[in-house]
Design a protein around this motif. Sequence first.
Motif, PDB file in Angstrom:
ATOM      1  N   CYS A  18       0.851  -1.152  -0.068  1.00 49.23           N
ATOM      2  CA  CYS A  18       0.053  -0.100  -0.080  1.00 49.23           C
ATOM      3  C   CYS A  18       0.826   1.220  -0.060  1.00 49.23           C
ATOM      4  CB  CYS A  18      -1.001  -0.145   1.203  1.00 49.23           C
ATOM      5  SG  CYS A  18      -0.256   0.191   2.914  1.00 49.23           S
ATOM      6  N   PHE A  19       2.093   1.239   0.374  1.00 51.93           N
ATOM      7  CA  PHE A  19       2.852   2.274   0.363  1.00 51.93           C
ATOM      8  C   PHE A  19       3.744   2.551  -1.087  1.00 51.93           C
ATOM      9  CE2 PHE A  19       2.769   1.042   4.695  1.00 51.93           C
ATOM     10  CZ  PHE A  19       2.150   2.340   5.182  1.00 51.93           C
ATOM     11  N   ILE A  20       3.656   1.499  -2.063  1.00 50.13           N
ATOM     12  CA  ILE A  20       4.474   1.739  -3.508  1.00 50.13           C
ATOM     13  C   ILE A  20       3.445   2.430  -4.087  1.00 50.13           C
ATOM     14  CG2 ILE A  20       4.914   0.301  -5.352  1.00 50.13           C
ATOM     15  CD1 ILE A  20       5.014  -2.141  -3.579  1.00 50.13           C
ATOM     16  N   VAL A  21       4.237   3.242  -4.666  1.00 49.68           N
ATOM     17  CA  VAL A  21       3.870   4.429  -5.700  1.00 49.68           C
ATOM     18  C   VAL A  21       4.113   3.785  -7.162  1.00 49.68           C
ATOM     19  CG1 VAL A  21       3.935   6.775  -6.614  1.00 49.68           C
ATOM     20  CG2 VAL A  21       4.413   6.357  -4.012  1.00 49.68           C
ATOM     21  N   LYS A  22       2.998   3.423  -7.859  1.00 51.21           N
ATOM     22  CA  LYS A  22       2.974   2.896  -8.959  1.00 51.21           C
ATOM     23  C   LYS A  22       3.002   3.687 -10.214  1.00 51.21           C
ATOM     24  CE  LYS A  22       0.670  -1.119  -7.004  1.00 51.21           C
ATOM     25  NZ  LYS A  22      -0.524  -1.618  -6.612  1.00 51.21           N
ATOM     26  N   ALA A  23       2.498   4.975 -10.026  1.00 48.71           N
ATOM     27  CA  ALA A  23       2.609   6.023 -11.067  1.00 48.71           C
ATOM     28  C   ALA A  23       4.173   6.306 -11.496  1.00 48.71           C
ATOM     29  CB  ALA A  23       1.895   7.243 -10.950  1.00 48.71           C
ATOM     30  N   PRO A  24       4.474   6.373 -12.826  1.00 47.51           N
ATOM     31  CA  PRO A  24       5.918   6.897 -13.265  1.00 47.51           C
ATOM     32  C   PRO A  24       6.018   8.294 -12.584  1.00 47.51           C
ATOM     33  CG  PRO A  24       4.606   5.929 -15.201  1.00 47.51           C
ATOM     34  CD  PRO A  24       3.734   6.080 -14.130  1.00 47.51           C
ATOM     35  N   VAL A  25       7.431   8.424 -12.214  1.00 44.50           N
ATOM     36  CA  VAL A  25       7.671   9.623 -11.482  1.00 44.50           C
ATOM     37  C   VAL A  25       7.429  10.796 -12.652  1.00 44.50           C
ATOM     38  CG1 VAL A  25       9.248   8.998  -9.693  1.00 44.50           C
ATOM     39  CG2 VAL A  25      10.118   9.553 -11.998  1.00 44.50           C
ATOM     40  N   ASN A  26       7.411  10.726 -13.681  1.00 43.41           N
ATOM     41  CA  ASN A  26       7.331  12.038 -14.897  1.00 43.41           C
ATOM     42  C   ASN A  26       5.892  11.847 -15.245  1.00 43.41           C
ATOM     43  OD1 ASN A  26       7.424   9.404 -16.163  1.00 43.41           O
ATOM     44  ND2 ASN A  26       8.771  10.177 -17.636  1.00 43.41           N
ATOM     45  N   HIS A  27       4.921  11.004 -14.542  1.00 41.55           N
ATOM     46  CA  HIS A  27       3.439  11.157 -14.955  1.00 41.55           C
ATOM     47  C   HIS A  27       2.713  12.133 -14.101  1.00 41.55           C
ATOM     48  CE1 HIS A  27      -0.837   9.580 -15.193  1.00 41.55           C
ATOM     49  NE2 HIS A  27      -0.318   9.076 -16.414  1.00 41.55           N
ATOM     50  N   PRO A  28       1.571  12.750 -14.438  1.00 41.58           N
ATOM     51  CA  PRO A  28       0.991  13.690 -13.626  1.00 41.58           C
ATOM     52  C   PRO A  28       0.285  13.062 -12.481  1.00 41.58           C
ATOM     53  CG  PRO A  28       0.119  13.991 -15.910  1.00 41.58           C
ATOM     54  CD  PRO A  28       1.355  12.637 -15.995  1.00 41.58           C
ATOM     55  N   GLY A  29      -0.155  11.740 -12.667  1.00 38.38           N
ATOM     56  CA  GLY A  29      -0.781  11.036 -11.533  1.00 38.38           C
ATOM     57  C   GLY A  29       0.131  10.686 -10.558  1.00 38.38           C
ATOM     58  N   PHE A  30       1.734  11.195 -10.688  1.00 40.84           N
ATOM     59  CA  PHE A  30       2.641  10.659  -9.715  1.00 40.84           C
ATOM     60  C   PHE A  30       2.289  11.441  -8.293  1.00 40.84           C
ATOM     61  CE2 PHE A  30       6.350  11.803  -7.456  1.00 40.84           C
ATOM     62  CZ  PHE A  30       6.947  10.389  -6.698  1.00 40.84           C
ATOM     63  N   ARG A  37       0.314   8.214  -0.313  1.00 38.35           N
ATOM     64  CA  ARG A  37       1.338   7.427   0.413  1.00 38.35           C
ATOM     65  C   ARG A  37       2.285   7.808   1.615  1.00 38.35           C
ATOM     66  NH1 ARG A  37      -1.572   5.491  -3.223  1.00 38.35           N
ATOM     67  NH2 ARG A  37      -1.324   3.441  -4.396  1.00 38.35           N
ATOM     68  N   TYR A  38       2.740   9.158   1.120  1.00 36.78           N
ATOM     69  CA  TYR A  38       3.571   9.724   2.072  1.00 36.78           C
ATOM     70  C   TYR A  38       2.833  10.268   3.333  1.00 36.78           C
ATOM     71  CZ  TYR A  38       7.038  12.945   4.037  1.00 36.78           C
ATOM     72  OH  TYR A  38       7.831  13.597   4.853  1.00 36.78           O
ATOM     73  N   SER A  39       1.452  10.719   3.251  1.00 38.83           N
ATOM     74  CA  SER A  39       0.657  11.216   4.250  1.00 38.83           C
ATOM     75  C   SER A  39       0.391   9.831   5.303  1.00 38.83           C
ATOM     76  CB  SER A  39      -0.741  11.672   3.870  1.00 38.83           C
ATOM     77  OG  SER A  39      -0.366  12.843   3.216  1.00 38.83           O
ATOM     78  N   GLY A  82      12.828   9.855  -1.193  1.00 34.25           N
ATOM     79  CA  GLY A  82      13.976   9.711  -2.255  1.00 34.25           C
ATOM     80  C   GLY A  82      13.088   9.863  -3.605  1.00 34.25           C
ATOM     81  N   LEU A  83      12.061   9.289  -3.645  1.00 34.22           N
ATOM     82  CA  LEU A  83      11.076   9.247  -4.891  1.00 34.22           C
ATOM     83  C   LEU A  83      10.805  10.782  -5.394  1.00 34.22           C
ATOM     84  CD1 LEU A  83       8.207   6.538  -4.781  1.00 34.22           C
ATOM     85  CD2 LEU A  83      10.491   6.770  -6.427  1.00 34.22           C
ATOM     86  N   LYS A  84      10.354  11.636  -4.082  1.00 30.80           N
ATOM     87  CA  LYS A  84      10.071  13.133  -4.314  1.00 30.80           C
ATOM     88  C   LYS A  84      11.198  13.766  -5.004  1.00 30.80           C
ATOM     89  CE  LYS A  84       9.435  17.171  -1.493  1.00 30.80           C
ATOM     90  NZ  LYS A  84       9.030  17.560  -0.195  1.00 30.80           N
ATOM     91  N   ARG A  85      12.532  13.375  -4.438  1.00 28.54           N
ATOM     92  CA  ARG A  85      13.781  14.069  -4.781  1.00 28.54           C
ATOM     93  C   ARG A  85      13.789  13.984  -6.401  1.00 28.54           C
ATOM     94  NH1 ARG A  85      15.434  13.044   0.248  1.00 28.54           N
ATOM     95  NH2 ARG A  85      16.340  11.309  -0.354  1.00 28.54           N
ATOM     96  N   LEU A  86      13.909  12.564  -6.873  1.00 30.86           N
ATOM     97  CA  LEU A  86      14.005  12.082  -8.046  1.00 30.86           C
ATOM     98  C   LEU A  86      12.995  12.778  -8.914  1.00 30.86           C
ATOM     99  CD1 LEU A  86      15.403  10.087 -10.101  1.00 30.86           C
ATOM    100  CD2 LEU A  86      13.417   8.604  -9.478  1.00 30.86           C
ATOM    101  N   ALA A  87      11.717  12.629  -8.514  1.00 32.20           N
ATOM    102  CA  ALA A  87      10.877  13.541  -9.472  1.00 32.20           C
ATOM    103  C   ALA A  87      11.025  15.259  -9.497  1.00 32.20           C
ATOM    104  CB  ALA A  87       9.299  13.376  -8.861  1.00 32.20           C
ATOM    105  N   LEU A  88      11.406  15.547  -8.436  1.00 23.31           N
ATOM    106  CA  LEU A  88      11.716  17.273  -8.650  1.00 23.31           C
ATOM    107  C   LEU A  88      12.950  17.266  -9.371  1.00 23.31           C
ATOM    108  CD1 LEU A  88      11.072  18.300  -5.040  1.00 23.31           C
ATOM    109  CD2 LEU A  88       9.726  18.705  -7.263  1.00 23.31           C
ATOM    110  N   ASN A  89      14.066  16.514  -9.413  1.00 24.68           N
ATOM    111  CA  ASN A  89      15.194  16.356 -10.231  1.00 24.68           C
ATOM    112  C   ASN A  89      14.722  16.377 -11.770  1.00 24.68           C
ATOM    113  OD1 ASN A  89      16.769  17.055  -8.010  1.00 24.68           O
ATOM    114  ND2 ASN A  89      17.530  15.075  -7.751  1.00 24.68           N
ATOM    115  N   LEU A  90      13.798  15.392 -11.978  1.00 21.07           N
ATOM    116  CA  LEU A  90      13.627  15.340 -13.525  1.00 21.07           C
ATOM    117  C   LEU A  90      12.896  16.408 -13.827  1.00 21.07           C
ATOM    118  CD1 LEU A  90      12.356  11.513 -13.364  1.00 21.07           C
ATOM    119  CD2 LEU A  90      14.368  12.439 -14.272  1.00 21.07           C
TER     120      LEU A  90
END
Length: 109
Positions: A18-30, A37-39, A82-90
Motif C-alpha cells: 500500500c506504500f508503493i507509488v505505482k505511477a511513473p515519476v514523470n506522470h501527472p498522476g505521480f 502514500r507519504y501522508s 527519495g522518490l520525491k527528490r527524483l521526481a523534482l530533479n526530473l
Amino acid sequence: MEKNLNLELMEELLNLECFIVKAPVNHPGFWPEWQERYSRALMSLIATRKALSTKKFTSNEELKQYKALRSTYAEIVAYLEGLKRLALNLQGVDGPAVQTDFDCEPEDF
C-alpha cells in the motif's frame, strides 16, 4: 523452514504494497499518489512514536514490535522522500532536501 520464510516475506510484501507509488515519476498522476502514500506513512510513523512514548507495554515483545514498526515506517518515509527528490530533479528542480520541523514554537511564525 525455507517455505515459512518465503511465506513470511510474501506477507510482509503484501503489507507494504500500500506504500508503493505505482505511477511513473514523470506522470501527472505521480504527485497525488505520492502524497497519499507519504501522508499514510508519516502519520503511521507519528502514531507509532506517540505510542512508544505514552503507552505502558506489558511485555518486551510488544515493545520490540512497536520499535520495529517505527523503524519500518521511517524507512518507508525515506523511500518516499527519495522518490520525491527524483521526481523534482526530473522536473529540473535541484537543491538540498528540505527537512520539515514539527517542533516549531508559535513565535517561529
